[in-house]
Design a protein around this motif. Sequence first.
Motif, PDB file in Angstrom:
ATOM      1  N   GLY A  92      45.483  -3.581  63.070  1.00  0.00           N
ATOM      2  CA  GLY A  92      44.564  -3.208  62.005  1.00  0.00           C
ATOM      3  C   GLY A  92      43.333  -2.455  62.464  1.00  0.00           C
ATOM      4  N   GLU A  93      43.113  -2.351  63.764  1.00  0.00           N
ATOM      5  CA  GLU A  93      41.913  -1.674  64.245  1.00  0.00           C
ATOM      6  C   GLU A  93      42.023  -0.160  64.112  1.00  0.00           C
ATOM      7  N   ALA A  94      40.858   0.484  64.117  1.00  0.00           N
ATOM      8  CA  ALA A  94      40.768   1.940  64.190  1.00  0.00           C
ATOM      9  C   ALA A  94      40.466   2.305  65.640  1.00  0.00           C
ATOM     10  N   VAL A  95      41.364   3.083  66.228  1.00  0.00           N
ATOM     11  CA  VAL A  95      41.331   3.362  67.665  1.00  0.00           C
ATOM     12  C   VAL A  95      41.154   4.854  67.900  1.00  0.00           C
ATOM     13  N   GLY A  96      40.202   5.214  68.738  1.00  0.00           N
ATOM     14  CA  GLY A  96      40.043   6.607  69.154  1.00  0.00           C
ATOM     15  C   GLY A  96      40.678   6.821  70.508  1.00  0.00           C
ATOM     16  N   ASP A 173      36.747   1.023  65.758  1.00  0.00           N
ATOM     17  CA  ASP A 173      36.614  -0.279  66.413  1.00  0.00           C
ATOM     18  C   ASP A 173      36.562  -0.119  67.924  1.00  0.00           C
ATOM     19  N   VAL A 174      37.388   0.787  68.451  1.00  0.00           N
ATOM     20  CA  VAL A 174      37.463   0.958  69.904  1.00  0.00           C
ATOM     21  C   VAL A 174      37.778   2.410  70.233  1.00  0.00           C
ATOM     22  N   ALA A 175      37.141   2.908  71.275  1.00  0.00           N
ATOM     23  CA  ALA A 175      37.466   4.228  71.821  1.00  0.00           C
ATOM     24  C   ALA A 175      38.052   4.042  73.207  1.00  0.00           C
ATOM     25  N   VAL A 176      39.173   4.703  73.468  1.00  0.00           N
ATOM     26  CA  VAL A 176      39.818   4.645  74.782  1.00  0.00           C
ATOM     27  C   VAL A 176      39.641   6.001  75.443  1.00  0.00           C
TER      28      VAL A 176
END
Length: 259
Positions: A92-96, A173-176
Amino acid sequence: MSRDARWKALLELLVERGRLDVEEAATELAVSAATVRRDFDQLAEQQLLVRTRGGAVVHGVSYELPLRYKNARRAPEKQRIAKAVADLIAPGEAVGLTGGTTTTEVARALAVRGDLSSGSPALTVVTNALNIANELAVRPQFKIVVTGGVARAQSYELIGPLADGVLGQITLDVAVLGVVSFDAVHGAAAHDEAEAAVNRLLCERAERVLVAADSSKLGRRAFARICATDAVDTLVTDAAAEPEAVRRFEEAGLTVVTV
């Protein structure tokens, strides 16, 4: 050895040494000098190296291999890192995801996670990397958002003000981050300043930031800074990372995961 394999090997040797002689390269690859001369000429036509009398040198001061020639480098380490990064991302997270070979492996690791096979959406993935968007677009459980921008041939990343405009309108939520270098003092960096600028925006829009980098990237510096070390929450790297380098990152407040 196929032509593509020779070209990858030649370019990697050139990056390591800065200069290659025809005879030296022929010995390394166990092929004829005529084959190496022909390869050098064809790579020079693509502006991937500069031909010299009897050999070749790297093209430009800040030399960077195009992504298609990087895929085989440290592949096992990158795949382990990618799985560990994927395991840190919740449904469900939004990930970059920035561009790069390691982040491409992260996208592949996410694609095969069983608990992300359903949902509406199971993940939202925001990326400026055309190859990552292409791989994940066929996964109906993922919502894929592409930033827009001008394509950079070396990394398949979209850069420029069009990308900036999209990223200014979203939160993550998170950037990789995939990086060229990551140093405890100087932070994360890339070769290209426009690429670094888009990656920096991804960091700024994220609640937490993960750097996915094999041990060869640690303790190094590159031209264009992405972000300071204290902007990163977690570093995921391979077990060959030097203990002293790991200690410096931990002292800077990062969680370091080695695989």
